[in-house]
Each structure stands twice: as structure tokens, then as C-alpha cells.
Scaffold this active site. Structure first.
Site, mmCIF file in Angstrom:
data_model
loop_
_atom_site.group_PDB
_atom_site.id
_atom_site.type_symbol
_atom_site.label_atom_id
_atom_site.label_comp_id
_atom_site.label_asym_id
_atom_site.label_seq_id
_atom_site.Cartn_x
_atom_site.Cartn_y
_atom_site.Cartn_z
ATOM 1 N N ALA A 58 -45.217 22.812 -8.914
ATOM 2 C CA ALA A 58 -46.080 23.550 -9.839
ATOM 3 C C ALA A 58 -47.418 23.862 -9.175
ATOM 4 O O ALA A 58 -47.932 24.979 -9.276
ATOM 5 C CB ALA A 58 -46.299 22.757 -11.125
ATOM 6 N N ASP A 59 -47.977 22.881 -8.493
ATOM 7 C CA ASP A 59 -49.256 23.083 -7.812
ATOM 8 C C ASP A 59 -49.134 24.106 -6.691
ATOM 9 O O ASP A 59 -50.016 24.955 -6.510
ATOM 10 C CB ASP A 59 -49.755 21.755 -7.236
ATOM 11 C CG ASP A 59 -50.294 20.819 -8.292
ATOM 12 O OD1 ASP A 59 -51.503 20.890 -8.565
ATOM 13 O OD2 ASP A 59 -49.512 20.037 -8.843
#
Length: 326
Positions: A168-169
Site C-alpha cells: 500500500a505504501d
């Protein structure tokens, strides 16, 4: 990454911490931007993410902060905002991932800083957006993977499973660097900066486009498939005589060639496997037929044979293998 000096005249203030923001600004630094990493007195939290360490510095921190200058600023000090405001007045880009309430308390929101520097491109990265019921909720990657539905389609279905990397990051960081690059291009025409807002959950949902489309098309939750695919078959990880390999057949031509290469000629004409849709519906039967054949020889032989006939296949690497791979 192309021309490493394309952003040589761009100054970036990186107020972000941990992964998504630092990843985005590192990408800009790789393209020549002058990145000033502004850390609190305690430092970026990833400085403490060790072991492992390289020369005493956390390997995690080093992986995200190359090509940056480092400056420590005590945000609790009354003069901190004045220092930051003066820095922002001479910057092209500012990236931050504070909780929305924090930057407003500090007085360093977009409107405040853009008043002195209308050319500023200000990028806010958050977990759940700048407003709404979860705006100020903290979160890290596994929280976002669960919230975005990714864990329910990962693994073998026995229990929700996260992706091995903090995906996600990384996706949010890539989206942020692309959006900032677009805003810099737009500023060349308009002369003014922009406010960019993105959230990690939004980015992760958008990155699942085919799986989300499956849900909208069928009205049902896509099943977790392990290393199979719900769209093509055969697509799986198969054990050989020594180590596993990955195989992914997406077109009918490759299916027929695969059957010929493996000496499983009857499968090519089997009506259960005639089209891709047929093969997806009968993926378990295909795996049952292919698995014992692959175990007859080692991975190197199978990969060589499949490469010679153009069937997509590849090894399952450790990191040591990755960096030894020519």
C-alpha cells in the site's frame, strides 16, 4: 529511470515519515530533485526499525532516503513553524503525511504555505483521506491491506493473508511521485502550484482494478486463489524434482504448445480445457494432470524447454537468487 537530472532545479521539502512519502520523494531525488528531508527531533521512526543495520543505520531507513539532505526540526518549538514557512517559501514541492489534524494545529496546511508561495505543489498523503470519519485514524500497511479488501483475495482462502511487502505504501508513493511530476509539468504552463491529496486505501483499491471489476461484474466476492488466477489457467506454482517454478498460460496457443512440450497431447483436445474459460472452470483438474509431470525433472530443464517454445514460465527466487540472476 531515464534522465537523472530532469528535476535538477526542483527543491522538495520532505516532511513525511516511514514509507509512502519517503518513497515518493526518493523517486523525485532519483530524477535529480534537491530533496530536503525534515525530521522531528526523534528522527524518522524507521531509523529505529532494526536489526538489520548497515554501519549502525537501519537498513529500512536507508532503503527509502537516498539522494536527500537531512535537517532536524523541533516541531514543538514556537519558532519551528516560522523556519518551515521560510523553507516552504523557496520550495517547489512539499510532501507530508501527518494526520490531517496535526498539520492544521501546526499551521502548515496548504492554504497557509501557498499564500506565501503560490507556485508550491503541496502533496498530502494519508491513510484514509483528509476528511471523513477515519481521517485522523492511524494506520500502517497491514491495516490498509485489510481495509482495501486485498487480504481477502490473497493467500489460499484458509485465512486472510497480507502481501509480503508493504505494498500500500509503495503504490501510494509511486502515485504521489507521478502526481507531483504531472503538477510540475502543469505549473510550466499555468505558473501556479497545486494541492495533491491521496490516501493509501484509495491507492490500494485502485490498484486492484481487475479484481474489483470481477466483483462489479458478478456481484460476488472474488475468491482467494493462492497462486492460481481467477482469470487464466493454468496459472500456478508447480513443484519440480528440485524447486518450484511459476507457469502462466493466458492464450489458447500457449496451452496447446504446453501440452505438446509436456507430452500430454490428450489434454490439448480435451473439451474441458478447450478455451480459457473452460480451463479456469477446471483449473483443479489441470493442476492434477500437470503436477506429476513437472515433478519428473528439475526446474532448470523445464524452464529451458518452456522458454524454447515461448510459454511464459519462471523460477521462484530467493533474494540471493534475484541478485545472482544475470
Amino acid at each position: 529511470m531515464g534522465n537523472a537530472t530532469v528535476f535538477q532545479d526542483v527543491r522538495v521539502l520532505d516532511l513525511s515519515r516511514v514509507l509512502s512519502g519517503p518513497y515518493a520523494t526518493m523517486m523525485l531525488g532519483d530524477l535529480g530533485a534537491d530533496v530536503w528531508k525534515i525530521e522531528p527531533v526523534s528522527g524518522d521512526p524507521t531509523r529505529t526499525f532494526k536489526p538489520p543495520a548497515i554501519g549502525g543505520e537501519a537498513a529500512y531507513y536507508l532503503s527509502l532516503n537516498r539522494n536527500k539532505r537531512s535537517l532536524c526540526l523541533n516541531f514543538r518549538h514556537p519558532a519551528a513553524v516560522d523556519v518551515l514557512t521560510r523553507l516552504a517559501a523557496g520550495a517547489d514541492v512539499l510532501v507530508e503525511n501527518f494526520l490531517p489534524s496535526v498539520k492544521e494545529q501546526l499551521g502548515i496546511g496548504y492554504e497557509a504555505l501557498a499564500a506565501d508561495n503560490p507556485r508550491l505543489i503541496y502533496c498530502s498523503i494519508s491513510g484514509f483521506g483528509q476528511d471523513g470519519p477515519n481521517a485522523n485514524a492511524p494506520g500502517l500497511d497491514n491495516i490498509f491491506q485489510g481495509r482495501a479488501g486485498l487480504m481477502m483475495v490473497t493467500g489460499d482462502g484458509e485465512r486472510p493473508m497480507k502481501v509480503g511487502e508493504r505494498i500500500a505504501d509503495v503504490i501510494a508513493g509511486l502515485n504521489a511521485s507521478q502526481a507531483i511530476s504531472a503538477a510540475l509539468y502543469a505549473r510550466e504552463r499555468s505558473g501556479t502550484g497545486q494541492y495533491i491529496e491521496l490516501s493509501l486505501v484509495d491507492c490500494l483499491i485502485a490498484a486492484q482494478a481487475p479484481m474489483i471489476s470481477y466483483y462489479f461484474a458478478t456481484g460476488t466476492q472474488p475468491p482467494a486463489q493462492g497462486n492460481r488466477s481467477i482469470f487464466t489457467a493454468p496459472c500456478n506454482t508447480y513443484e519440480t524434482a528440485d524447486r518450484p517454478i511459476n507457469l502462466c498460460v493466458a492464450v489458447d496457443k500457449h496451452w496447446k504448445i504446453l501440452c505438446e512440450t509436456l507430452g500430454l497431447h490428450a489434454l490439448a483436445d480435451d473439451p474441458r480445457f478447450r478455451s480459457n474459460s473452460d480451463r479456469v472452470a477446471n483449473a483443479a483438474e489441470i493442476d492434477a494432470a500437470l503436477a506429476p509431470r513437472f515433478r519428473e525433472h528439475g526446474a532448470e530443464r523445464w524452464l529451458r524447454c518452456l522458454a524454447e517454445v515461448g510459454v511464459p514460465a519462471g523460477p521462484v527466487h530467493t533474494y540471493e537468487d534475484v541478485f545472482d540472476d544475470p
